[in-house]
Motif scaffolding. Structure first.
Motif, mmCIF file in Angstrom:
data_model
loop_
_atom_site.group_PDB
_atom_site.id
_atom_site.type_symbol
_atom_site.label_atom_id
_atom_site.label_comp_id
_atom_site.label_asym_id
_atom_site.label_seq_id
_atom_site.Cartn_x
_atom_site.Cartn_y
_atom_site.Cartn_z
ATOM 1 N N LEU A 174 0.836 -1.192 0.000
ATOM 2 C CA LEU A 174 0.000 0.000 0.000
ATOM 3 C C LEU A 174 0.874 1.247 0.000
ATOM 4 C CD1 LEU A 174 -2.688 -1.021 2.638
ATOM 5 C CD2 LEU A 174 -2.825 -1.192 0.157
ATOM 6 N N GLY A 175 0.394 2.277 -0.634
ATOM 7 C CA GLY A 175 1.165 3.521 -0.681
ATOM 8 C C GLY A 175 0.232 4.703 -0.497
ATOM 9 N N ARG A 176 0.804 5.874 -0.545
ATOM 10 C CA ARG A 176 0.022 7.098 -0.363
ATOM 11 C C ARG A 176 -1.152 7.194 -1.333
ATOM 12 N NH1 ARG A 176 1.857 10.804 3.145
ATOM 13 N NH2 ARG A 176 3.965 10.244 3.710
ATOM 14 N N ALA A 177 -0.896 6.764 -2.567
ATOM 15 C CA ALA A 177 -1.936 6.886 -3.593
ATOM 16 C C ALA A 177 -3.179 6.069 -3.231
ATOM 17 C CB ALA A 177 -1.393 6.424 -4.943
ATOM 18 N N THR A 178 -2.967 4.947 -2.538
ATOM 19 C CA THR A 178 -4.091 4.059 -2.241
ATOM 20 C C THR A 178 -4.732 4.358 -0.893
ATOM 21 O OG1 THR A 178 -2.455 2.498 -1.416
ATOM 22 C CG2 THR A 178 -3.323 2.080 -3.604
#
Ligand SMILES: Nc1ncnc2c1ncn2[C@@H]1O[C@H](COP(=O)(O)OP(=O)(O)OP(=O)(O)O)[C@@H](O)[C@H]1O
Ligand SMILES: [Mg+2]
Length: 251
Positions: free
Chosen positions: A148-152
């Motif tokens: 998971l990253g910031r975009a998600t």
């Protein structure tokens, strides 16, 4: 709804993820089940036949080369940072009833924050799934939130941390909360698993007072037997089945 499941090793992430996905499917929803734990076997916990034969995407060298234009295993160099992935969930998943399963597999890490073709493809795929797919998503992860990253972050409706009565699982929950806050995931909830009685529940509530609890699952030999026999926890006589079904309405 996009649900990600994390927690310390062995607490019951895969068991809970399988109960969640099978209950959602049973209620008539289409579910995309993502096996994001390199060692996990979400497919067999879901009760999929030939679960062990599903190739993880990280091992699909030709696909990684085709989409990123770089050989898997190379670090640095030139490759596409936004590979095409929108066709992959339908093309590469294994289906059973209302459930489609994808195994991500593991990326060998060289140093911190590996920037290699396979991790780029997996990250793009997870971002696509979380942001743009419209079925229920249940992601069985490892003790962190690697994919998971910031975009998600904003699109993950709940990050569910499974805990068992024990210090180490509490430490892991705190660690996951910290990782999540670094990428702005705020909707964290906890499920207490392997609960032997009120004392276990109180222990978890006391030590995880800053978390929202969405429920407790009893310690249950049926679940261990199911695991030993390669049977889905959903296809056993376990009270956890209906407890998880009730949790869904609270999510
Ligand atoms: N409520 C429960 N009562 C008793 N045993 C349980 C319960 N939930 C899970 N188990 C058992 O605990 C073991 C670990 O469960 P599971 O594989 O779901 O954990 P996990 O967190 O996914 O582990 P890993 O970190 O290895 O992926 C299995 O043998 C499972 O049957
Ligand atoms: Mg697991």
């Amino acid at each position: 709804m996009k649900l990600a499941v994390s927690g310390k090793g062995g607490v019951g992430k895969t068991t809970f993820s399988a109960l969640l996905a099978r209950n959602l499917a049973d209620q008539g929803n289409r579910v995309l089940a993502i096996d994001a734990d390199p060692d996990a076997n979400f497919a067999s916990a879901l009760g999929m036949p030939n679960a062990e034969n599903i190739t993880p995407i990280a091992d699909m060298k030709d696909l990684i080369f085709e989409r990123t234009e770089a050989k898997p295993g190379t670090v640095g160099g030139f490759f596409k940072l936004n590979p095409k992935v929108d066709d992959l969930p339908d093309a590469l998943s294994t289906e059973m009833n209302n459930i489609k399963l994808m195994r991500l597999g593991s990326v060998k890490k060289g140093g911190s924050g590996c920037l290699c073709p396979e991790s780029t493809l997996l990250r793009a795929l997870v971002t696509h799934i979380v942001l743009l797919r419209n079925e229920f998503v249940v992601m069985d992860m490892e003790a962190g939130i690697e994919h998971l990253g910031r975009a998600t972050a904003k699109a993950v409706n709940r990050l569910i941390v499974v805990v068992e009565p024990g210090r180490r699982s509490i430490d892991t929950a705190d660690h996951i909360k910290k990782l999540a806050s670094e990428i702005d995931i705020k909707n964290i909830a906890v499920v207490g698993n392997k609960i032997r009685g009120k004392k276990d529940e109180d222990f978890l509530k006391t030590h995880l007072s800053g978390f929202e609890f969405i429920g407790f699952l009893p310690y249950d030999d049926n679940l261990i037997e199911a695991d030993l026999n390669g049977v889905s926890p959903f296809d056993t006589n376990s009270p956890s089945k209906t407890i998880v079904a009730d949790m869904i309405s609270k999510l």
